[in-house]
Design an enzyme around this catalytic site. Sequence first.
Site, PDB file in Angstrom:
ATOM      1  N   GLU A  76       0.816  -1.213   0.000  1.00 39.11           N
ATOM      2  CA  GLU A  76       0.000   0.000   0.000  1.00 39.11           C
ATOM      3  C   GLU A  76       0.856   1.273   0.000  1.00 39.11           C
ATOM      4  OE1 GLU A  76      -3.201   0.239  -0.151  1.00 39.11           O
ATOM      5  OE2 GLU A  76      -3.765   2.171   0.699  1.00 39.11           O
ATOM      6  N   ASP A  77       1.924   1.290   0.788  1.00 38.63           N
ATOM      7  CA  ASP A  77       2.635   2.553   1.014  1.00 38.63           C
ATOM      8  C   ASP A  77       3.981   2.686   0.319  1.00 38.63           C
ATOM      9  OD1 ASP A  77       0.559   3.241   2.569  1.00 38.63           O
ATOM     10  OD2 ASP A  77       1.571   2.995   4.496  1.00 38.63           O
TER      11      ASP A  77
END
Length: 701
Positions: A76-77
């Site tokens: 996700e990051d």
Amino acid sequence: MPSIDALADRLSTYLGNDQVNLVRRAYFYAEQAHDGQRRRSGEAYVTHPLAVANILADMHMDHQSLMAAMLHDVIEDTGIAKEALQAQFGETVAELVDGVSKLTQMNFETKAEAQAENFQKMAMAMARDIRVILVKLADRLHNMRTLEVLSGEKRRRIAKETLEIYAPIANRLGMHAIRIEFEDLGFKAMHPMRSARINQAVKRARGNRKEIVNKIEESLSHCLAIDGIQGEVSGRQKHLYGIYKKMRGKRRAFNEIMDVYAFRIIVDKVDTCYRVLGAVHNLYKPLPGRFKDYIAIPKANGYQSLHTTLFGMHGVPIEIQIRTREMEEMANNGIAAHWLYKSSGDEQPKGTHARARQWVKGVLEMQQRAGNSLEFIESVKIDLFPDEVYVFTPKGRIMELPKGSTAVDFAYAVHTDVGNSCIACRINRRLAPLSEPLQSGSTVEIVSAPGARPNPAWLNFVVTGKARTHIRHALKLQRRSESISLGERLLNKVLNGFDSALDKIPAERVKAMLAEYRLELIEDLLEDIGLGNRMAYVVARRLLGEGEQLPGAEGPLAIRGTEGLVLSYAKCCTPIPGDPIVGHLSAGKGMVVHLDNCRNISEIRHNPEKCIQLSWAKDVTGEFNVELRVELEHQRGLIALLASSVNAADGNIEKISMDERDGRISVVQLVVSVHDRVHLARVIKKLRALTGVIRITRMRA
Ligand code: MN
């Protein structure tokens, strides 16, 4: 500040060395991936996954869950792909991380509150492995514990989502301790003033009541001792959000709720629970109607306990829960209890799914013994082994569909008209085949066109009864109207041969004939003719009166190519416009168009009751398939050569297959769609121009 070394020490109490090292590796990978990123609090980002892993270590989760916890924000990051994680840590861990990321990406915010329960189900359905949910709950727990650093709006959004989605999920899984923490932290973030006020009031009340609490506790312990029962009596505090919900939901004043004194008695075995119950009912009078036996009839999430309320001294109400140590552990940890207590050394470590199943099985057995398995099936089994998929409409409404449902099922679930006029679909904004099975969490958009009709092929892949019924119904209607129109043309053609027409026949005559055939409407008769159940020739003779002569050279019926479901083209001889043709009427199937000299119909060719002379209308439309057999010298890239020749002549290849006869000669079978014979001739001419082509034949039966 917790460190990876401290965690590793804790893990080595229940995991092997190799496994602890894998967790370490995941930690260092995450540290590097998140390098330079900070949490809102200013700490290095990796402190968050480490804290999440620590929460899971409290539950004694397996090494793969802990690795996934370390890596849960990496996709996700940091833009590292799932495939990279798979190469590093294996498929299972990559799948877990991917599952957690998908839950993180799910946007609950904009959707209606009434849908909260569907969201919970959707989240469960999305996670094929229950560990995804457990990692996500741990992630959310740490975020809730560190919520203060966020801005007001973001804080409220996360808190709301926690209260509406994650606390109920924890509850479904029987994870009471986490649920309580979610609720109190969420309450504090949503309503800081109310939470603070209730907290203050609780503290004050507790101070005031300390004496009474001690007295009750003493008398309960004393009463157990008299009966020779071993039990642990403790005062029980209500959690803030629970008090708040009671005040709102049951419209009680704070004092009314706090006037109740709550205790828990924990004993060694089930048997003792009932003995304790007898003892305390002997000590104080029970309040009628408040006794509940959740041991015999457990709650849907497996919770077991005895509940009773007593009139204490001076009429003070005392709520008592009586349960065994094991029930207490199950009540606090639910599904996670199977990792926490069942995995100690001597026992074989079980697969995670087996553990989830074990929990479900346990709950199921309890429910069956209690005789209300229905509730269980509703609330637990569906969540863990979903038979449904949950998808969004473009407006964010959630639709629940059976597993395997396709966009067509979805379209009919939205509305019959949407289903009937559906021509394509977008899944997550990308065009997708209508037959593709839907996945939970997807957004499905139906592209429809006015006047579009259901495709009979849909019946091969739809799974819902609703879609099936409506497709069948629509096809039947369509078939009827097409049959009627073909029937009318067939009948008029014969009548024209007698210098007559349907609208020239007196109405009484038509009526009399319908009565004779036991039909109600002229349309019924025409439909019968169109479907091939009745011969136009015979009907025409009767309408005109038996005396009429056989028609002379009546013209053939013209085929326009738009007749629809009641007219088809024979697969054996694949006629195309320009070919001499004949129509074969077969009962129930309508008309099949053959080549005039097709061998399959040579025996009935001149029977006017079975075959009818046809011609092609001047304005015939559509594309028609023909099969060509091309013999040519073998050469590199010959498929591409053939394709581009067909294409250059505006033809379209529908199918191509090749078998090599010997090293030198290849035989290619082509199915090409063309408009008519002239078009076909153009295609063949182009093919013939290719070097090495020996022979081209149009295939017929
Ligand atoms: Mn996270």
